[in-house]
Motif scaffolding. Structure first.
Motif, PDB file in Angstrom:
ATOM      1  N   TYR A   4       0.861  -1.183   0.000  1.00 16.79           N
ATOM      2  CA  TYR A   4       0.000   0.000   0.000  1.00 16.79           C
ATOM      3  C   TYR A   4       0.896   1.231   0.000  1.00 16.79           C
ATOM      4  O   TYR A   4       1.775   1.370   0.859  1.00 16.79           O
ATOM      5  N   ASN A   5       0.711   2.120  -0.970  1.00 20.75           N
ATOM      6  CA  ASN A   5       1.448   3.375  -1.030  1.00 20.75           C
ATOM      7  C   ASN A   5       0.701   4.418  -0.208  1.00 20.75           C
ATOM      8  O   ASN A   5      -0.448   4.730  -0.513  1.00 20.75           O
ATOM      9  N   THR A   6       1.353   4.934   0.806  1.00 26.72           N
ATOM     10  CA  THR A   6       0.713   5.857   1.739  1.00 26.72           C
ATOM     11  C   THR A   6       0.596   7.263   1.150  1.00 26.72           C
ATOM     12  O   THR A   6       1.253   7.592   0.160  1.00 26.72           O
ATOM     13  N   GLU A   7      -0.226   8.080   1.802  1.00 31.19           N
ATOM     14  CA  GLU A   7      -0.395   9.481   1.412  1.00 31.19           C
ATOM     15  C   GLU A   7      -0.352  10.368   2.649  1.00 31.19           C
ATOM     16  O   GLU A   7      -1.036  10.094   3.633  1.00 31.19           O
ATOM     17  N   GLY A   8       0.472  11.410   2.604  1.00 26.62           N
ATOM     18  CA  GLY A   8       0.474  12.423   3.646  1.00 26.62           C
ATOM     19  C   GLY A   8       1.203  12.075   4.929  1.00 26.62           C
ATOM     20  O   GLY A   8       1.028  12.760   5.934  1.00 26.62           O
ATOM     21  N   VAL A   9       2.014  11.026   4.917  1.00 23.32           N
ATOM     22  CA  VAL A   9       2.756  10.632   6.125  1.00 23.32           C
ATOM     23  C   VAL A   9       4.213  10.352   5.777  1.00 23.32           C
ATOM     24  O   VAL A   9       4.577  10.279   4.604  1.00 23.32           O
ATOM     25  N   GLN A  70      -3.098   5.231   8.091  1.00 25.37           N
ATOM     26  CA  GLN A  70      -2.846   4.718   6.751  1.00 25.37           C
ATOM     27  C   GLN A  70      -2.905   3.195   6.721  1.00 25.37           C
ATOM     28  O   GLN A  70      -3.412   2.602   5.774  1.00 25.37           O
ATOM     29  N   LEU A  71      -2.404   2.549   7.778  1.00 25.74           N
ATOM     30  CA  LEU A  71      -2.513   1.091   7.862  1.00 25.74           C
ATOM     31  C   LEU A  71      -3.981   0.679   7.914  1.00 25.74           C
ATOM     32  O   LEU A  71      -4.399  -0.251   7.223  1.00 25.74           O
ATOM     33  N   ALA A  72      -4.773   1.392   8.704  1.00 29.05           N
ATOM     34  CA  ALA A  72      -6.205   1.095   8.782  1.00 29.05           C
ATOM     35  C   ALA A  72      -6.859   1.251   7.409  1.00 29.05           C
ATOM     36  O   ALA A  72      -7.671   0.416   7.005  1.00 29.05           O
ATOM     37  N   LYS A  73      -6.503   2.294   6.676  1.00 28.72           N
ATOM     38  CA  LYS A  73      -7.056   2.504   5.335  1.00 28.72           C
ATOM     39  C   LYS A  73      -6.651   1.375   4.392  1.00 28.72           C
ATOM     40  O   LYS A  73      -7.463   0.890   3.603  1.00 28.72           O
ATOM     41  N   ALA A  74      -5.398   0.950   4.476  1.00 31.08           N
ATOM     42  CA  ALA A  74      -4.920  -0.144   3.625  1.00 31.08           C
ATOM     43  C   ALA A  74      -5.673  -1.433   3.935  1.00 31.08           C
ATOM     44  O   ALA A  74      -6.094  -2.153   3.016  1.00 31.08           O
ATOM     45  N   LEU A  75      -5.865  -1.716   5.208  1.00 34.62           N
ATOM     46  CA  LEU A  75      -6.585  -2.927   5.607  1.00 34.62           C
ATOM     47  C   LEU A  75      -8.050  -2.850   5.171  1.00 34.62           C
ATOM     48  O   LEU A  75      -8.621  -3.838   4.707  1.00 34.62           O
TER      49      LEU A  75
END
Length: 83
Positions: A4-9, A70-75
C-alpha cells in the motif's frame, strides 16, 4: 505480501499480509522506525476489523492522517476488495 502506497505521512509504503482475517506481518517503509516497528508488533495477530477499529482516524500533527491511520485505510481497502 500486499503493498500500500501511503499518502500524507512519513512512511512511504506499508507491506502486510492477512491470513484467515488475521494480520500476520506489517512492515512500514521509512517513517519513525521504532514507533512503527512497535505498531507492527502490536497489530500482528489481531483480526483485521479490530486493527481498523483501533487505528482509524489517528491524526499526526494536524495532517488529517497518520501512519497507523494509513494502515487502517490499507486494511479497509483490502477487506473491501475481498467482499
Amino acid at each position: 505480501m500486499i503493498t500500500y502506497n501511503t499518502e500524507g505521512v512519513c512512511a512511504k509504503q506499508i507491506t502486510f499480509s492477512i491470513d484467515d482475517n488475521i494480520v500476520k506481518k506489517v512492515v512500514f517503509h521509512s517513517g519513525c522506525d521504532g514507533n512503527l516497528q512497535g505498531i507492527s508488533k502490536l497489530v500482528e495477530g489481531m483480526p483485521v476489523e479490530e486493527v481498523i477499529k483501533r487505528l482509524s482516524g489517528i491524526d499526526c500533527e494536524g495532517k488529517g492522517t497518520s501512519c497507523p491511520d494509513q494502515l487502517a485505510k490499507a486494511l479497509k481497502m483490502q477487506l473491501n476488495n475481498k467482499v
